[in-house]
Design a protein around this motif. Structure first.
Motif, PDB file in Angstrom:
ATOM      1  N   GLY A   1      -9.739   3.869  -5.866  1.00 25.13           N
ATOM      2  CA  GLY A   1     -10.290   4.718  -6.920  1.00 25.13           C
ATOM      3  C   GLY A   1      -9.246   5.294  -7.862  1.00 25.13           C
ATOM      4  N   VAL A   2      -8.142   5.779  -7.339  1.00 25.22           N
ATOM      5  CA  VAL A   2      -7.162   6.465  -8.194  1.00 25.22           C
ATOM      6  C   VAL A   2      -5.784   5.819  -8.119  1.00 25.22           C
ATOM      7  CG1 VAL A   2      -8.382   8.660  -8.060  1.00 25.22           C
ATOM      8  CG2 VAL A   2      -6.551   8.193  -6.434  1.00 25.22           C
ATOM      9  N   GLY A   3      -5.689   4.682  -7.396  1.00 24.81           N
ATOM     10  CA  GLY A   3      -4.408   4.009  -7.232  1.00 24.81           C
ATOM     11  C   GLY A   3      -3.917   3.365  -8.518  1.00 24.81           C
ATOM     12  N   PRO A   4      -2.753   2.746  -8.502  1.00 25.62           N
ATOM     13  CA  PRO A   4      -1.883   2.619  -7.341  1.00 25.62           C
ATOM     14  C   PRO A   4      -1.252   3.951  -6.919  1.00 25.62           C
ATOM     15  CG  PRO A   4      -0.792   1.750  -9.309  1.00 25.62           C
ATOM     16  CD  PRO A   4      -2.197   2.089  -9.701  1.00 25.62           C
ATOM     17  N   LEU A   5      -1.130   4.092  -5.604  1.00 21.39           N
ATOM     18  CA  LEU A   5      -0.565   5.317  -5.050  1.00 21.39           C
ATOM     19  C   LEU A   5       0.739   4.997  -4.326  1.00 21.39           C
ATOM     20  CD1 LEU A   5      -3.826   6.806  -3.472  1.00 21.39           C
ATOM     21  CD2 LEU A   5      -2.564   7.768  -5.405  1.00 21.39           C
ATOM     22  N   ASP A   6       1.667   5.946  -4.365  1.00 23.60           N
ATOM     23  CA  ASP A   6       2.904   5.793  -3.605  1.00 23.60           C
ATOM     24  C   ASP A   6       2.790   6.477  -2.240  1.00 23.60           C
ATOM     25  OD1 ASP A   6       4.364   4.644  -5.866  1.00 23.60           O
ATOM     26  OD2 ASP A   6       4.177   6.658  -6.730  1.00 23.60           O
TER      27      ASP A   6
ATOM     28  N   ARG B   1       0.833  -1.201   0.000  1.00 22.52           N
ATOM     29  CA  ARG B   1       0.000   0.000   0.000  1.00 22.52           C
ATOM     30  C   ARG B   1       0.869   1.252   0.000  1.00 22.52           C
ATOM     31  NH1 ARG B   1       0.578   2.428   4.761  1.00 22.52           N
ATOM     32  NH2 ARG B   1       0.723   1.217   6.682  1.00 22.52           N
ATOM     33  N   ALA B   2       0.194   2.404  -0.162  1.00 19.01           N
ATOM     34  CA  ALA B   2       0.909   3.676  -0.178  1.00 19.01           C
ATOM     35  C   ALA B   2       1.460   4.017   1.205  1.00 19.01           C
ATOM     36  CB  ALA B   2      -0.043   4.788  -0.627  1.00 19.01           C
TER      37      ALA B   2
ATOM     38  N   ASP C   1       5.170  15.196  -9.743  1.00 22.89           N
ATOM     39  CA  ASP C   1       5.724  14.688 -11.001  1.00 22.89           C
ATOM     40  C   ASP C   1       6.580  13.446 -10.792  1.00 22.89           C
ATOM     41  OD1 ASP C   1       4.468  16.737 -12.359  1.00 22.89           O
ATOM     42  OD2 ASP C   1       6.191  18.094 -12.144  1.00 22.89           O
ATOM     43  N   GLU C   2       6.912  13.180  -9.515  1.00 28.42           N
ATOM     44  CA  GLU C   2       7.788  12.034  -9.234  1.00 28.42           C
ATOM     45  C   GLU C   2       7.011  10.825  -8.758  1.00 28.42           C
ATOM     46  OE1 GLU C   2      10.584  13.337  -6.211  1.00 28.42           O
ATOM     47  OE2 GLU C   2      10.439  15.350  -7.057  1.00 28.42           O
ATOM     48  N   VAL C   3       5.950  11.052  -7.979  1.00 28.85           N
ATOM     49  CA  VAL C   3       5.230   9.933  -7.380  1.00 28.85           C
ATOM     50  C   VAL C   3       3.731  10.117  -7.559  1.00 28.85           C
ATOM     51  CG1 VAL C   3       7.002   9.493  -5.636  1.00 28.85           C
ATOM     52  CG2 VAL C   3       5.121  11.028  -5.092  1.00 28.85           C
ATOM     53  N   SER C   4       3.013   8.995  -7.412  1.00 27.56           N
ATOM     54  CA  SER C   4       1.554   9.030  -7.486  1.00 27.56           C
ATOM     55  C   SER C   4       1.038   9.323  -6.079  1.00 27.56           C
ATOM     56  CB  SER C   4       1.050   7.674  -7.985  1.00 27.56           C
ATOM     57  OG  SER C   4      -0.349   7.620  -7.900  1.00 27.56           O
ATOM     58  N   LEU C   5       0.388  10.477  -5.892  1.00 30.09           N
ATOM     59  CA  LEU C   5      -0.017  10.809  -4.533  1.00 30.09           C
ATOM     60  C   LEU C   5      -1.445  11.321  -4.446  1.00 30.09           C
ATOM     61  CD1 LEU C   5       1.683  14.016  -3.065  1.00 30.09           C
ATOM     62  CD2 LEU C   5       1.481  13.619  -5.494  1.00 30.09           C
TER      63      LEU C   5
ATOM     64  N   ALA D   1      12.732   4.732   2.007  1.00 33.95           N
ATOM     65  CA  ALA D   1      12.786   3.709   3.051  1.00 33.95           C
ATOM     66  C   ALA D   1      11.573   2.782   2.959  1.00 33.95           C
ATOM     67  CB  ALA D   1      12.836   4.384   4.426  1.00 33.95           C
ATOM     68  N   TRP D   2      10.415   3.348   2.616  1.00 28.47           N
ATOM     69  CA  TRP D   2       9.176   2.572   2.565  1.00 28.47           C
ATOM     70  C   TRP D   2       9.215   1.538   1.441  1.00 28.47           C
ATOM     71  CZ3 TRP D   2       5.215   1.345   5.395  1.00 28.47           C
ATOM     72  CH2 TRP D   2       4.008   0.909   4.820  1.00 28.47           C
ATOM     73  N   THR D   3       9.773   1.940   0.301  1.00 26.32           N
ATOM     74  CA  THR D   3       9.753   1.042  -0.850  1.00 26.32           C
ATOM     75  C   THR D   3      10.986   0.142  -0.892  1.00 26.32           C
ATOM     76  OG1 THR D   3      10.578   2.938  -2.089  1.00 26.32           O
ATOM     77  CG2 THR D   3       8.270   2.391  -2.348  1.00 26.32           C
ATOM     78  N   ALA D   4      11.950   0.400  -0.010  1.00 27.36           N
ATOM     79  CA  ALA D   4      13.205  -0.378  -0.034  1.00 27.36           C
ATOM     80  C   ALA D   4      12.942  -1.858   0.257  1.00 27.36           C
ATOM     81  CB  ALA D   4      14.186   0.176   0.989  1.00 27.36           C
TER      82      ALA D   4
END
Ligand SMILES: Nc1nc2c(ncn2[C@@H]2O[C@H](COP(=O)(O)OP(=O)(O)O)[C@@H](O)[C@H]2O)c(=O)[nH]1
Ligand SMILES: [Mg+2]
Lengths: 227, 224
Positions: free
Chosen positions: A115-120, A27-28, A54-58, A224-227
């Motif tokens: 609804g709008v994911g995937p979100l980072d 999850r985000a 512009d870098e991540v889906s938020l 750190a979260w995505t590592a």
């Protein structure tokens, strides 16, 4: 339990802090922004959206106390497409909705991912509250506490859970310091005493000071979260 | 029946989203219908015998094992206001989340799969009671208690009403609440033989109308 439980976490899936979604995807990252009314939480959310979109889906969840103004402000400023901004109603108790009973916020977060994911990244702004209002770990993975120099330069000295324990303390509106007679040096020293090694950023959304540091801190969290 | 489990479920601090809802009290306060403890009591009595009774019967029926989808449709049919149906589903979804974390059970997981966006709250309440090892009367007691305590605590925040007075209202209504529970459980026991039409359909038109108006306000403290 059946299906989809996260490693090192027993119990039903997607109930609150589980790190995987029912489909097994991660999850985000959720970051909470708390602090007193008017300290600049919504403005900081807007600045973060501009820096990171512009870098991540938020996406953003706001918790207004009796209006939907924060969500409307963010939509008006067009910091994100409108469907990425959701307002939660808190029943006169903003701290309850982020700490004691996080159901409505969890629902908002899940609906955004559906609804709008995937979100980072999802930013959750609390309704302005007092200095003791902090986020539940069941709702957010990290929290930013936003105070401002005009609220009194003795706030870092007074401490309280927000100032003392937030993962990042933002002291906002440094541009106003000369006009309200706030002693930034003293605020910095008091914050260091209260927070030991936890980071503090002095920010002004008027002249842009510190904005990059706050965005940089969020980027580190994302890494750190995505590592 | 475990009294301790019942107290956990009935606790106003059970984290299932209820704190953001006033049970119609915010709209009634604005309309000048609740102004003090006496008018709060009238309001709560009306709610108890309408929404409270219907919710209690639905919850008792779910606790007895009736089909949740049929009960959910019956709840829809008994809730004319779209705003109240939305609120009831939202509260049901929030309760389900808390219930699954608190009393993990296959039945609750199944309900979540069947109603990902939420079933009516009383239906979820009944299944939660089952998962907690409670019976139909326990579920009904929780429903009637909520139907009164929700508006009472909201009025403390809305009017600055003396919290002792508001609590005394709930206490004075307790004997009536017990009788509503008995009626609700009697009706629920008939569902197995007669279907969901055996459930009461008492309605409070003014609650429904005020809820629709309330949903359109741009400035409000409570979600419903
Ligand atoms: N001078 C100055 N004003 C700011 C700054 N950040 C926010 N504001 C203003 O402070 C007011 C409250 O900000 P807002 O973000 O709505 O606060 P919130 O209640 O914490 O969300 C708004 O008028 C903002 O434009 C800042 O760095 N400097
Ligand atoms: Mg704000």
């Amino acid at each position: 339990m059946h299906l989809d439980h996260a490693p090192a976490h027993h119990g039903p899936a997607a109930v609150s802090a589980d790190v995987t979604r029912p489909d097994g995807a991660r999850r985000a990252l959720r970051i909470g922004l708390g602090g007193p009314v008017g300290s600049g939480k919504t403005a900081t959310v807007a600045a973060l959206c501009r820096a990171l979109r512009d870098e991540v889906s938020l996406a953003v969840v706001t918790n207004d106390i009796y209006t939907r103004e924060d969500a409307e402000f963010l939509r008006r400023e067009a910091v994100l497409p409108p469907e990425r901004i959701t307002a939660v109603e808190t029943g006169a108790c903003p701290h309850t909705a982020i700490r004691d009973d996080i159901s409505a916020n969890l629902e908002a977060v899940e609906d955004l991912e559906d609804g709008v994911g995937p979100l980072d990244l999802i930013l959750v702004e609390s309704g302005g509250d007092n200095l003791t209002a902090t986020f539940s770990k069941g709702l957010v993975d990290a929290q930013i506490f936003v105070i401002d120099v005009a609220g009194g330069d003795d706030i870092p000295r007074k401490g309280g859970p927000g100032v003392t324990t937030a993962d990042l303390l933002v002291v906002n509106k440094t541009d106003l310091a000369p006009y309200v007679g706030a002693d930034l040096g003293r605020m910095a020293a008091d914050a260091r005493t209260q927070r030991a090694h936890l980071p503090v950023v002095f920010q002004s959304l008027r002249d842009g000071a510190g904005v990059r540091d706050v965005a940089g801190w969020v980027r580190e969290r994302l890494t750190a979260w995505t590592a | 029946m475990s009294r301790s489990a019942l107290l956990v479920l009935a606790d106003g601090r059970f984290p299932a989203g209820g704190h953001a809802h006033s049970g119609g009290a915010e709209a009634a306060v604005a309309a000048g219908r609740i102004t003090d403890a006496a008018s709060l009591e009238d309001f709560c009595r009306g709610r108890l015998h309408t929404t409270g009774l219907v919710s209690a019967a639905l919850a008792a029926s779910a606790a007895l094992g009736a089909d949740p989808a049929e009960l959910d449709a019956a709840a829809d049919a008994r809730t004319p206001s779209p705003a109240l149906r939305t609120a009831a589903r939202r509260l049901g979804r929030q309760l389900l989340r808390a219930a699954r974390a608190t009393w993990p059970s296959d039945e609750l997981d199944g309900l979540a799969r069947r109603f990902p966006k939420g079933a009516h709250q009383p239906v979820v309440l009944g299944l939660t009671a089952r998962a907690a090892g409670l019976g139909p009367a326990d579920a009904a007691h929780c429903a009637v208690h909520e139907s009164v305590s929700g508006p009472a605590t909201a009025t403390v925040r809305l009017l600055g009403l003396d919290p002792f007075d508001a609590t005394a209202v709930s206490a004075r209504l307790a004997p009536e609440a017990d009788r509503v529970v008995e009626r609700a459980v009697d009706a629920a026991r008939r569902v197995a033989g007669e279907g969901v039409d055996a459930l009461p359909a008492a309605s409070a038109p003014l609650l429904e109308i005020l809820a629709e108006a309330h949903a359109g306000w741009s400035v409000r403290l409570f979600a419903s």
